[in-house]
Scaffold this motif. Structure first.
Motif, PDB file in Angstrom:
ATOM      1  N   MET A   1     -29.933 -99.029  19.885  1.00  0.00           N
ATOM      2  CA  MET A   1     -28.747 -99.259  19.082  1.00  0.00           C
ATOM      3  C   MET A   1     -28.688 -98.278  17.907  1.00  0.00           C
ATOM      4  SD  MET A   1     -26.101-101.150  18.798  1.00  0.00           S
ATOM      5  CE  MET A   1     -24.924-101.676  17.648  1.00  0.00           C
ATOM      6  N   LYS A   2     -29.802 -98.058  17.218  1.00  0.00           N
ATOM      7  CA  LYS A   2     -29.824 -97.141  16.091  1.00  0.00           C
ATOM      8  C   LYS A   2     -29.559 -95.715  16.551  1.00  0.00           C
ATOM      9  CE  LYS A   2     -32.909 -99.792  13.145  1.00  0.00           C
ATOM     10  NZ  LYS A   2     -34.175 -99.814  12.422  1.00  0.00           N
ATOM     11  N   PHE A   3     -30.082 -95.366  17.724  1.00  0.00           N
ATOM     12  CA  PHE A   3     -29.862 -94.024  18.267  1.00  0.00           C
ATOM     13  C   PHE A   3     -28.378 -93.793  18.533  1.00  0.00           C
ATOM     14  CE2 PHE A   3     -29.396 -91.163  21.919  1.00  0.00           C
ATOM     15  CZ  PHE A   3     -29.936 -90.012  21.353  1.00  0.00           C
ATOM     16  N   LEU A   6     -26.556 -93.280  15.224  1.00  0.00           N
ATOM     17  CA  LEU A   6     -26.875 -91.966  14.676  1.00  0.00           C
ATOM     18  C   LEU A   6     -26.135 -90.864  15.432  1.00  0.00           C
ATOM     19  CD1 LEU A   6     -28.572 -90.374  12.636  1.00  0.00           C
ATOM     20  CD2 LEU A   6     -30.373 -90.274  14.356  1.00  0.00           C
ATOM     21  N   PHE A   7     -26.101 -90.979  16.747  1.00  0.00           N
ATOM     22  CA  PHE A   7     -25.393 -90.003  17.581  1.00  0.00           C
ATOM     23  C   PHE A   7     -23.893 -90.008  17.265  1.00  0.00           C
ATOM     24  CE2 PHE A   7     -23.307 -88.747  21.579  1.00  0.00           C
ATOM     25  CZ  PHE A   7     -23.850 -87.471  21.691  1.00  0.00           C
ATOM     26  N   PHE A   8     -23.320 -91.194  17.084  1.00  0.00           N
ATOM     27  CA  PHE A   8     -21.914 -91.325  16.756  1.00  0.00           C
ATOM     28  C   PHE A   8     -21.598 -90.681  15.400  1.00  0.00           C
ATOM     29  CE2 PHE A   8     -18.381 -93.851  14.933  1.00  0.00           C
ATOM     30  CZ  PHE A   8     -17.405 -93.505  15.845  1.00  0.00           C
ATOM     31  N   LEU A   9     -22.434 -90.902  14.404  1.00  0.00           N
ATOM     32  CA  LEU A   9     -22.239 -90.293  13.087  1.00  0.00           C
ATOM     33  C   LEU A   9     -22.371 -88.769  13.152  1.00  0.00           C
ATOM     34  CD1 LEU A   9     -24.079 -92.792  10.719  1.00  0.00           C
ATOM     35  CD2 LEU A   9     -21.627 -92.368  10.890  1.00  0.00           C
ATOM     36  N   LEU A  10     -23.281 -88.278  13.972  1.00  0.00           N
ATOM     37  CA  LEU A  10     -23.447 -86.841  14.137  1.00  0.00           C
ATOM     38  C   LEU A  10     -22.194 -86.211  14.757  1.00  0.00           C
ATOM     39  CD1 LEU A  10     -25.338 -84.389  13.966  1.00  0.00           C
ATOM     40  CD2 LEU A  10     -26.080 -84.942  16.277  1.00  0.00           C
TER      41      LEU A  10
END
Length: 110
Positions: A1-3, A6-10
């Protein structure tokens, strides 16, 4: 979930930066008369352009960043930023040649 978060924010950050770069390029050098920076990208019709509305003209050659040869007429009318509007014309057309005989050539010193 955290990954995934993080990918979405990137991805969002990359999209924001690319849009900001595109907008700064457009607002700093785009002119509504068909020119980008100091280069004409196409020709306008100059048949109805009057000499009394024109301040001067300059020639654009196909060197450096500019892709087409053009005559750039500077008008007395101002754009929203206060700069004189310009019209790009085909230097081979008769109407352009006629207007070039009447309007003074702008001499630029680098």
């Amino acid at each position: 979930m955290k990954f995934q978060a993080l990918f979405f924010l990137l991805i969002l950050t990359c999209m924001y930066l690319s849009l900001a770069q595109d907008l700064s390029a457009v607002t700093s050098s785009y002119r509504p008369n068909g020119s980008y920076g100091n280069c004409c990208l196409g020709y306008s019709k100059v048949g109805k352009l009057k000499a009394r509305r024109t301040l001067n003209y300059r020639m654009q050659e196909t060197d450096g960043d500019c892709n087409i040869r053009a005559t750039v007429f500077e008008l007395k009318r101002k754009d929203p930023t206060g700069n004189p509007m310009t019209v790009c014309a085909n230097p081979e057309h008769d109407a352009t040649k006629k207007l070039m005989r009447v309007v003074p050539l702008k001499i630029t010193v680098n």
